[in-house]
Design a protein around this motif. Structure first.
Motif, PDB file in Angstrom:
ATOM      1  N   PHE A   1       0.844  -1.199   0.000  1.00 59.95           N
ATOM      2  CA  PHE A   1       0.000   0.000   0.000  1.00 59.95           C
ATOM      3  C   PHE A   1       0.875   1.244   0.000  1.00 59.95           C
ATOM      4  CE2 PHE A   1      -2.644   3.303   1.866  1.00 59.95           C
ATOM      5  CZ  PHE A   1      -3.787   3.171   1.104  1.00 59.95           C
ATOM      6  N   ASN A   2       0.514   2.220  -0.838  1.00 57.74           N
ATOM      7  CA  ASN A   2       1.224   3.484  -0.916  1.00 57.74           C
ATOM      8  C   ASN A   2       0.189   4.599  -1.036  1.00 57.74           C
ATOM      9  OD1 ASN A   2       2.495   5.847  -2.071  1.00 57.74           O
ATOM     10  ND2 ASN A   2       4.266   4.569  -2.527  1.00 57.74           N
ATOM     11  N   PRO A   3       0.053   5.441  -0.006  1.00 51.83           N
ATOM     12  CA  PRO A   3      -0.984   6.483  -0.048  1.00 51.83           C
ATOM     13  C   PRO A   3      -0.766   7.510  -1.157  1.00 51.83           C
ATOM     14  CG  PRO A   3       0.348   6.680   1.957  1.00 51.83           C
ATOM     15  CD  PRO A   3       0.771   5.424   1.268  1.00 51.83           C
ATOM     16  N   LEU A   4       0.496   7.799  -1.519  1.00 53.44           N
ATOM     17  CA  LEU A   4       0.752   8.739  -2.611  1.00 53.44           C
ATOM     18  C   LEU A   4       0.220   8.167  -3.926  1.00 53.44           C
ATOM     19  CD1 LEU A   4       1.979  11.223  -3.964  1.00 53.44           C
ATOM     20  CD2 LEU A   4       4.176   9.995  -4.007  1.00 53.44           C
ATOM     21  N   ILE A   5       0.512   6.908  -4.192  1.00 55.98           N
ATOM     22  CA  ILE A   5       0.024   6.271  -5.419  1.00 55.98           C
ATOM     23  C   ILE A   5      -1.499   6.266  -5.442  1.00 55.98           C
ATOM     24  CG2 ILE A   5      -0.154   4.043  -6.604  1.00 55.98           C
ATOM     25  CD1 ILE A   5       2.797   3.571  -5.806  1.00 55.98           C
ATOM     26  N   GLN A   6      -2.123   5.944  -4.332  1.00 51.83           N
ATOM     27  CA  GLN A   6      -3.587   5.908  -4.284  1.00 51.83           C
ATOM     28  C   GLN A   6      -4.178   7.297  -4.510  1.00 51.83           C
ATOM     29  OE1 GLN A   6      -5.450   3.253  -4.408  1.00 51.83           O
ATOM     30  NE2 GLN A   6      -3.712   1.860  -4.207  1.00 51.83           N
ATOM     31  N   ALA A   7      -3.559   8.338  -3.954  1.00 54.74           N
ATOM     32  CA  ALA A   7      -4.061   9.705  -4.141  1.00 54.74           C
ATOM     33  C   ALA A   7      -3.938  10.131  -5.601  1.00 54.74           C
ATOM     34  CB  ALA A   7      -3.302  10.673  -3.232  1.00 54.74           C
ATOM     35  N   LEU A   8      -2.802   9.820  -6.233  1.00 62.10           N
ATOM     36  CA  LEU A   8      -2.626  10.173  -7.641  1.00 62.10           C
ATOM     37  C   LEU A   8      -3.633   9.424  -8.520  1.00 62.10           C
ATOM     38  CD1 LEU A   8       1.278  10.182  -7.761  1.00 62.10           C
ATOM     39  CD2 LEU A   8      -0.223  12.187  -7.921  1.00 62.10           C
ATOM     40  N   SER A   9      -3.811   8.136  -8.264  1.00 65.03           N
ATOM     41  CA  SER A   9      -4.764   7.330  -9.043  1.00 65.03           C
ATOM     42  C   SER A   9      -6.193   7.817  -8.852  1.00 65.03           C
ATOM     43  CB  SER A   9      -4.658   5.858  -8.655  1.00 65.03           C
ATOM     44  OG  SER A   9      -3.403   5.348  -9.029  1.00 65.03           O
ATOM     45  N   ALA A  10      -6.539   8.198  -7.626  1.00 67.55           N
ATOM     46  CA  ALA A  10      -7.892   8.695  -7.353  1.00 67.55           C
ATOM     47  C   ALA A  10      -8.179   9.986  -8.106  1.00 67.55           C
ATOM     48  CB  ALA A  10      -8.078   8.905  -5.850  1.00 67.55           C
ATOM     49  N   ASN A  11      -7.119  10.681  -8.516  1.00 69.77           N
ATOM     50  CA  ASN A  11      -7.271  11.924  -9.257  1.00 69.77           C
ATOM     51  C   ASN A  11      -7.013  11.748 -10.755  1.00 69.77           C
ATOM     52  OD1 ASN A  11      -7.866  14.305  -7.385  1.00 69.77           O
ATOM     53  ND2 ASN A  11      -6.374  13.095  -6.256  1.00 69.77           N
TER      54      ASN A  11
END
Length: 170
Positions: A94-104
């Protein structure tokens, strides 16, 4: 552990922020005992990573992982570059930066280039002083390969190191 028989393990995936598991090596049973997040946070909210493999100009393969936002064909791409050399291989953690970028709406890729632990087979190139060029070639080849496969829009791409959120044009 108190009884020296069970192990407590930590695990996460791209869609699971992480949790502690109790593992009994005698019977192979594993059970979740605590999570790092609220139970209301569902795995379906997160983008799964997909393994990738593309050709490199050196004749080898560049492996890694890509996270694609849902419902967007050929999204723009952010490539996460290692913050240090040698780099750790891309993982499904899990990587919160990757998830935030993907969510956008951004695709995210991590390439295991020749500076990655376990992938540095061309040690002559790495020791010759041309490491920056080797890294640039691997990143460019990874981007070109994903664009050629129709996975991302190769004309809209950025590069950032893993420890920052500022993207610069590739």
């Amino acid at each position: 552990l108190p009884n020296d028989k069970n192990w407590i393990l930590w695990s996460s995936t791209s869609q699971f922020p992480g949790g502690f598991f109790l593992f009994d090596p005698r019977n192979g049973q594993t059970s979740l005992i605590a999570t790092a997040h609220s139970p209301t946070l569902k795995q379906s909210l997160f983008v799964a990573s997909t393994p990738l493999s593309v050709a490199s100009r050196s004749g080898g393969k560049i492996h890694g992982r890509v996270w694609l936002p849902a419902g967007i064909a050929r999204p723009p791409l952010i490539v996460l570059s290692p913050a240090s050399i040698p780099a750790l291989p891309a993982s499904d953690a899990f990587n919160p930066l990757i998830q935030a970028l993907s969510a956008n709406g951004l695709a995210v890729a991590v390439f295991d280039g020749r500076s990655t632990i376990g992938y540095g087979h061309d040690t002559d190139v790495l020791s010759s002083g041309s490491l920056a060029k080797v890294l640039q070639d691997d990143l460019e080849d990874g981007l070109a390969g994903l664009a050629a496969q129709g996975v991302v829009d190769g004309r809209r791409a950025g590069l950032t190191e893993c420890s920052t959120v500022v993207a610069t044009g590739l």
